[in-house]
Design a protein around this motif. Sequence first.
Motif, mmCIF file in Angstrom:
data_model
loop_
_atom_site.group_PDB
_atom_site.id
_atom_site.type_symbol
_atom_site.label_atom_id
_atom_site.label_comp_id
_atom_site.label_asym_id
_atom_site.label_seq_id
_atom_site.Cartn_x
_atom_site.Cartn_y
_atom_site.Cartn_z
ATOM 1 N N UNK A 221 0.823 -1.210 0.000
ATOM 2 C CA UNK A 221 0.000 0.000 0.000
ATOM 3 C C UNK A 221 0.855 1.256 0.000
ATOM 4 N N UNK A 222 1.961 1.242 0.757
ATOM 5 C CA UNK A 222 2.828 2.420 0.848
ATOM 6 C C UNK A 222 3.568 2.705 -0.449
ATOM 7 N N UNK A 223 3.684 1.680 -1.315
ATOM 8 C CA UNK A 223 4.409 1.835 -2.581
ATOM 9 C C UNK A 223 3.483 1.874 -3.793
ATOM 10 N N UNK A 224 2.177 1.750 -3.561
ATOM 11 C CA UNK A 224 1.253 1.609 -4.680
ATOM 12 C C UNK A 224 1.213 2.867 -5.551
ATOM 13 N N UNK A 225 1.262 4.036 -4.930
ATOM 14 C CA UNK A 225 1.220 5.266 -5.724
ATOM 15 C C UNK A 225 2.422 5.353 -6.661
ATOM 16 N N UNK A 226 3.599 4.991 -6.152
ATOM 17 C CA UNK A 226 4.809 5.025 -6.983
ATOM 18 C C UNK A 226 4.725 4.000 -8.114
ATOM 19 N N UNK A 227 4.151 2.823 -7.813
ATOM 20 C CA UNK A 227 3.989 1.809 -8.839
ATOM 21 C C UNK A 227 3.062 2.301 -9.944
ATOM 22 N N UNK A 228 1.939 2.871 -9.547
ATOM 23 C CA UNK A 228 0.989 3.354 -10.547
ATOM 24 C C UNK A 228 1.558 4.523 -11.338
ATOM 25 N N UNK A 229 2.362 5.351 -10.688
ATOM 26 C CA UNK A 229 3.003 6.459 -11.396
ATOM 27 C C UNK A 229 3.964 5.927 -12.452
ATOM 28 N N UNK A 230 4.732 4.901 -12.093
ATOM 29 C CA UNK A 230 5.662 4.311 -13.050
ATOM 30 C C UNK A 230 4.905 3.700 -14.226
ATOM 31 N N UNK A 231 3.808 2.987 -13.945
ATOM 32 C CA UNK A 231 3.020 2.362 -15.002
ATOM 33 C C UNK A 231 2.447 3.413 -15.946
ATOM 34 N N UNK A 232 1.947 4.502 -15.373
ATOM 35 C CA UNK A 232 1.362 5.570 -16.192
ATOM 36 C C UNK A 232 2.421 6.329 -16.983
ATOM 37 N N UNK A 233 3.659 6.310 -16.491
ATOM 38 C CA UNK A 233 4.739 7.058 -17.130
ATOM 39 C C UNK A 233 5.183 6.437 -18.455
ATOM 40 N N UNK A 234 5.105 5.126 -18.573
ATOM 41 C CA UNK A 234 5.600 4.439 -19.766
ATOM 42 C C UNK A 234 4.810 4.909 -20.986
ATOM 43 N N UNK A 235 5.461 5.424 -22.015
ATOM 44 C CA UNK A 235 4.736 5.867 -23.210
ATOM 45 C C UNK A 235 3.933 4.725 -23.825
ATOM 46 N N UNK A 236 2.796 5.043 -24.394
ATOM 47 C CA UNK A 236 1.924 3.984 -24.890
ATOM 48 C C UNK A 236 2.554 3.196 -26.027
ATOM 49 N N UNK A 237 3.531 3.770 -26.715
ATOM 50 C CA UNK A 237 4.169 3.042 -27.813
ATOM 51 C C UNK A 237 5.382 2.242 -27.357
ATOM 52 N N UNK A 238 5.568 2.118 -26.009
ATOM 53 C CA UNK A 238 6.684 1.331 -25.486
ATOM 54 C C UNK A 238 6.236 0.340 -24.408
#
Length: 295
Positions: A221-238
Motif C-alpha cells: 500500500x505504501x508503494x502503490x502510488x509510486x507503482x501506478x506512477x511508473x506504469x502511467x509514465x511508460x509511453x503507450x508506444x513502449x
Amino acid sequence: MYSDTHFHFQHLVENNSVDFGSEILSQMATKNCFFGMDIGTRHDDLFRRGSCLIQAIENIEDEVLQNRARKFTYLSAGIWPDVDSIHERYSRIQELEENINDFINDENILSNKIVAIGEGGIDHHWNPSGADGRQESDFDRDTVEGEKELFEMQLALAKKLNLPFIIHSRDAFFDTLDSIKNAGYDNGIVHCFSYGKDEAKAFLDRGWYISLSGAVTYAKKSNMDAMKEMIAYIPKDRLLVETDSPYLAPIPLRGTENNPVNIKYTYDFISSARNISTSKLCEIVDENIKSLFKI
C-alpha cells in the motif's frame, strides 16, 4: 485480446501435461489472443520447446482454435545467466546460434516463428533456497564479469540476426545499462520490469520497450502510488504485458502456478493505473508487438 510477450510453456507442460498445454492454448485462441511468445533460457532448449508447443497445438481438437494457436504462437531463444552458462559462455553462444539456424531450416510449423533472442541478462538477486539457487558466494569477480560478457555476446547475436532482445535484469540495473551501452544495441524488451520510474526512463531513452508482469499487482500500500506512477509514465508506444508463467501469478492468484490465461488480471490492473479500458490496453500492446517484432 490479452497478448502475452513472455511465458515458459515447457515448464507449464512439465508441471502438468501436454493436454493441459493444449487447453491453455485453446483458451488463448478462444479469447482471440494476437500474440504469445515462449521464451528460451538455455542454449540447447529450442527444439525441446518447439516440439512441446507443436504437440500441444496439434492436440487441439477444434480446427479453428488449432489454426489460431498456430498463428499466434512465437518463440525466442537465449541463455539465462546461470553459473554454468556463464563459465561455458563461449561454447554455449556458438551452440545457441547453431540451434537457431538448425531450427529455422527444420521446416516444422514453427520454424519461421523465432522473433527474438533471449531471455538473457544480469541477475544479482541472491536466494539460495529459491528455484534459481543463486548465492552471492558463487559470483566472484570473474563470474560477475563473465555474466556481463555472456549478456553482451547475446546482444551481439541479436544484432547479427537483426532480432530484438529480451532482457532479464534483476537487482542489477547499473550493470545491465553498462552492458547494453557496451554492446551498442538498443532493440527489444526489458522483461518483467522490476525497477522504478527513473530506471524506466533510462531504458526508454535508449529505445527499449518495458514489459510488465503480474508482479506489478504486488506493490504494498505504501508503494502503490509510486507503482501506478511508473506504469502511467511508460509511453503507450513502449508498453508490453506478460505473464512470465508459470511464475508471478497476479493478485488475486498470487502464490499459485501462473499460466497465460491469468494475464487478464494484469491487463486489468495496468489499464486501471493508466485510466484506460482493458480493451484499449490490448489494442496498444498488440500494436507495439507488431512494431517490435515486425509481424
